[in-house]
Design a protein around this motif. Structure first.
Motif, PDB file in Angstrom:
ATOM      1  N   ASP A 124      52.595  74.085  62.593  1.00 48.89           N
ATOM      2  CA  ASP A 124      52.429  72.714  63.070  1.00 48.89           C
ATOM      3  C   ASP A 124      53.310  71.742  62.296  1.00 48.89           C
ATOM      4  O   ASP A 124      53.878  70.813  62.871  1.00 48.89           O
ATOM      5  CB  ASP A 124      50.956  72.289  62.980  1.00 48.89           C
ATOM      6  CG  ASP A 124      50.080  72.959  64.044  1.00 48.89           C
ATOM      7  OD1 ASP A 124      50.641  73.520  65.011  1.00 48.89           O
ATOM      8  OD2 ASP A 124      48.846  72.927  63.897  1.00 48.89           O
ATOM      9  N   LYS A 164      56.189  69.379  63.978  1.00 52.28           N
ATOM     10  CA  LYS A 164      56.216  67.919  63.804  1.00 52.28           C
ATOM     11  C   LYS A 164      57.569  67.468  63.270  1.00 52.28           C
ATOM     12  O   LYS A 164      58.113  66.464  63.717  1.00 52.28           O
ATOM     13  CB  LYS A 164      55.108  67.474  62.839  1.00 52.28           C
ATOM     14  CG  LYS A 164      53.748  67.381  63.473  1.00 52.28           C
ATOM     15  CD  LYS A 164      52.742  66.859  62.464  1.00 52.28           C
ATOM     16  CE  LYS A 164      51.366  66.779  63.065  1.00 52.28           C
ATOM     17  NZ  LYS A 164      50.354  66.324  62.117  1.00 52.28           N
ATOM     18  N   PRO A 203      55.743  69.541  69.990  1.00 55.58           N
ATOM     19  CA  PRO A 203      54.279  69.515  69.971  1.00 55.58           C
ATOM     20  C   PRO A 203      53.680  70.570  69.017  1.00 55.58           C
ATOM     21  O   PRO A 203      54.218  71.662  68.876  1.00 55.58           O
ATOM     22  CB  PRO A 203      53.884  69.806  71.420  1.00 55.58           C
ATOM     23  CG  PRO A 203      55.074  70.439  72.039  1.00 55.58           C
ATOM     24  CD  PRO A 203      56.278  69.955  71.287  1.00 55.58           C
ATOM     25  N   THR A 204      52.550  70.190  68.408  1.00 60.46           N
ATOM     26  CA  THR A 204      51.835  71.130  67.538  1.00 60.46           C
ATOM     27  C   THR A 204      51.108  72.151  68.405  1.00 60.46           C
ATOM     28  O   THR A 204      51.055  72.016  69.639  1.00 60.46           O
ATOM     29  CB  THR A 204      50.795  70.389  66.674  1.00 60.46           C
ATOM     30  OG1 THR A 204      49.809  69.813  67.534  1.00 60.46           O
ATOM     31  CG2 THR A 204      51.443  69.324  65.811  1.00 60.46           C
ATOM     32  N   GLU A 227      47.927  72.588  68.818  1.00 60.58           N
ATOM     33  CA  GLU A 227      46.839  71.929  69.553  1.00 60.58           C
ATOM     34  C   GLU A 227      47.393  71.168  70.756  1.00 60.58           C
ATOM     35  O   GLU A 227      46.822  71.209  71.849  1.00 60.58           O
ATOM     36  CB  GLU A 227      46.071  70.969  68.641  1.00 60.58           C
ATOM     37  CG  GLU A 227      45.260  71.652  67.552  1.00 60.58           C
ATOM     38  CD  GLU A 227      44.155  72.539  68.099  1.00 60.58           C
ATOM     39  OE1 GLU A 227      43.464  72.140  69.059  1.00 60.58           O
ATOM     40  OE2 GLU A 227      43.991  73.657  67.565  1.00 60.58           O
ATOM     41  N   GLU A 228      48.495  70.458  70.549  1.00 61.46           N
ATOM     42  CA  GLU A 228      49.105  69.704  71.642  1.00 61.46           C
ATOM     43  C   GLU A 228      49.615  70.647  72.729  1.00 61.46           C
ATOM     44  O   GLU A 228      49.504  70.362  73.926  1.00 61.46           O
ATOM     45  CB  GLU A 228      50.235  68.821  71.102  1.00 61.46           C
ATOM     46  CG  GLU A 228      49.730  67.700  70.217  1.00 61.46           C
ATOM     47  CD  GLU A 228      50.812  67.001  69.405  1.00 61.46           C
ATOM     48  OE1 GLU A 228      50.540  65.896  68.919  1.00 61.46           O
ATOM     49  OE2 GLU A 228      51.922  67.560  69.244  1.00 61.46           O
ATOM     50  N   GLN A 229      50.159  71.803  72.333  1.00 60.32           N
ATOM     51  CA  GLN A 229      50.622  72.792  73.309  1.00 60.32           C
ATOM     52  C   GLN A 229      49.452  73.316  74.142  1.00 60.32           C
ATOM     53  O   GLN A 229      49.563  73.462  75.359  1.00 60.32           O
ATOM     54  CB  GLN A 229      51.319  73.962  72.602  1.00 60.32           C
ATOM     55  CG  GLN A 229      52.671  73.617  72.055  1.00 60.32           C
ATOM     56  CD  GLN A 229      53.272  74.742  71.220  1.00 60.32           C
ATOM     57  OE1 GLN A 229      52.573  75.662  70.794  1.00 60.32           O
ATOM     58  NE2 GLN A 229      54.574  74.659  70.974  1.00 60.32           N
ATOM     59  N   LYS A 264      46.642  71.709  74.826  1.00 61.63           N
ATOM     60  CA  LYS A 264      46.231  70.644  75.741  1.00 61.63           C
ATOM     61  C   LYS A 264      47.160  70.595  76.947  1.00 61.63           C
ATOM     62  O   LYS A 264      46.712  70.455  78.100  1.00 61.63           O
ATOM     63  CB  LYS A 264      46.241  69.287  75.032  1.00 61.63           C
ATOM     64  CG  LYS A 264      45.085  69.067  74.097  1.00 61.63           C
ATOM     65  CD  LYS A 264      45.182  67.691  73.463  1.00 61.63           C
ATOM     66  CE  LYS A 264      44.100  67.457  72.444  1.00 61.63           C
ATOM     67  NZ  LYS A 264      44.237  66.131  71.807  1.00 61.63           N
ATOM     68  N   MET A 265      48.485  70.704  76.702  1.00 61.31           N
ATOM     69  CA  MET A 265      49.453  70.645  77.803  1.00 61.31           C
ATOM     70  C   MET A 265      49.275  71.847  78.735  1.00 61.31           C
ATOM     71  O   MET A 265      49.337  71.707  79.958  1.00 61.31           O
ATOM     72  CB  MET A 265      50.887  70.579  77.273  1.00 61.31           C
ATOM     73  CG  MET A 265      51.205  69.237  76.636  1.00 61.31           C
ATOM     74  SD  MET A 265      52.949  68.951  76.220  1.00 61.31           S
ATOM     75  CE  MET A 265      53.352  70.324  75.196  1.00 61.31           C
ATOM     76  N   LEU A 321      48.476  62.103  78.775  1.00 64.31           N
ATOM     77  CA  LEU A 321      47.756  62.947  77.802  1.00 64.31           C
ATOM     78  C   LEU A 321      47.720  62.235  76.472  1.00 64.31           C
ATOM     79  O   LEU A 321      48.762  61.795  75.975  1.00 64.31           O
ATOM     80  CB  LEU A 321      48.437  64.305  77.650  1.00 64.31           C
ATOM     81  CG  LEU A 321      48.268  65.308  78.755  1.00 64.31           C
ATOM     82  CD1 LEU A 321      49.024  66.582  78.412  1.00 64.31           C
ATOM     83  CD2 LEU A 321      46.817  65.623  79.003  1.00 64.31           C
ATOM     84  N   ASN A 322      46.563  62.093  75.902  1.00 67.39           N
ATOM     85  CA  ASN A 322      46.449  61.520  74.550  1.00 67.39           C
ATOM     86  C   ASN A 322      46.584  62.645  73.550  1.00 67.39           C
ATOM     87  O   ASN A 322      45.775  63.544  73.497  1.00 67.39           O
ATOM     88  CB  ASN A 322      45.112  60.815  74.372  1.00 67.39           C
ATOM     89  CG  ASN A 322      45.002  59.571  75.219  1.00 67.39           C
ATOM     90  OD1 ASN A 322      46.017  58.939  75.506  1.00 67.39           O
ATOM     91  ND2 ASN A 322      43.798  59.228  75.632  1.00 67.39           N
ATOM     92  N   MET A 323      47.630  62.583  72.770  1.00 68.26           N
ATOM     93  CA  MET A 323      47.886  63.640  71.775  1.00 68.26           C
ATOM     94  C   MET A 323      47.615  63.122  70.397  1.00 68.26           C
ATOM     95  O   MET A 323      47.857  62.075  70.008  1.00 68.26           O
ATOM     96  CB  MET A 323      49.324  64.127  71.852  1.00 68.26           C
ATOM     97  CG  MET A 323      49.704  64.672  73.184  1.00 68.26           C
ATOM     98  SD  MET A 323      49.111  66.337  73.381  1.00 68.26           S
ATOM     99  CE  MET A 323      49.712  66.715  74.987  1.00 68.26           C
TER     100      MET A 323
END
Length: 189
Positions: free
Chosen positions: A150, A154, A159-160, A162-164, A166-167, A187-189
């Motif tokens: 992560d 960054k 994307p980290t 977690e963000e991946q 979510k996507m 999307l709120n990241m």
């Protein structure tokens, strides 16, 4: 209203003088010592030819003493913090050095000194040894590897993990609901 300002950073000359003072104080001690977060090792010079039966070694949870029988202690005092007495060991190396090993009760802090009446070292300057990922248990290793991944993501503006996730979930949801308009979705990241 009062404002407080932090003291200015020390100059290179002040840092050098401070380091030299600390080194001089430590070399003047009647022993050498080293530590990890979990352990403290102390090497105390004794007269050449010294045997175990010539010594009095007392190790307690918050103090210790080394003396030659019938003489003033070579070393005696209160330890900085408690140690595990049952885990403490001592031996004589080459009949001229008493080596003492302590395990700290609190294995999460550096000691500024072994005995409280001796000069302190600057523990903020300690460089811990690097541990290898292979030394860690599976769960901890996985967590550290995820954190490292992560951090790299960054740094590259990507994307980290977690963000991946979510996507990917959002894309899956979109494909399951083609009748919905997602053009204004955020999307709120």
């Amino acid at each position: 209203m009062s404002t407080s300002t932090a003291p200015p950073d020390p100059t290179p000359e002040e840092l050098k003088a401070s380091k030299e003072k600390e080194e001089a104080e430590q070399s003047a001690l009647p022993y050498k010592w080293s530590q990890t977060l979990e352990e403290v090792d102390v090497a105390v010079p004794v007269p050449e030819g010294t045997r175990g039966k010539d010594l009095i070694v007392e190790i307690k949870s918050t103090s210790f003493k080394i003396a030659l029988k019938g003489q003033e202690p070579i070393l005696e005092g209160t330890l900085f913090k408690s140690i595990k007495v049952d885990e403490a060991t001592w031996s004589i190396a080459d009949r001229k050095t008493v080596e003492v090993h302590f395990e700290k009760v609190n294995a999460k802090e550096w000691w500024p000194h072994v005995l409280t009446h001796h000069p302190k070292i600057d523990i903020t300057k300690i460089q811990p040894e690097n541990s290898k990922l292979s030394d860690l248990d599976g769960e901890t290793r996985g967590m550290v590897e995820k954190m490292m991944y992560d951090q790299r993501q960054k740094e590259m503006g990507l994307p980290t993990s977690e963000e991946q996730k979510k996507m990917e979930m959002f894309e899956k949801f979109k494909s399951q609901h083609p009748e919905m308009d997602f053009s204004k979705a955020q999307l709120n990241m």
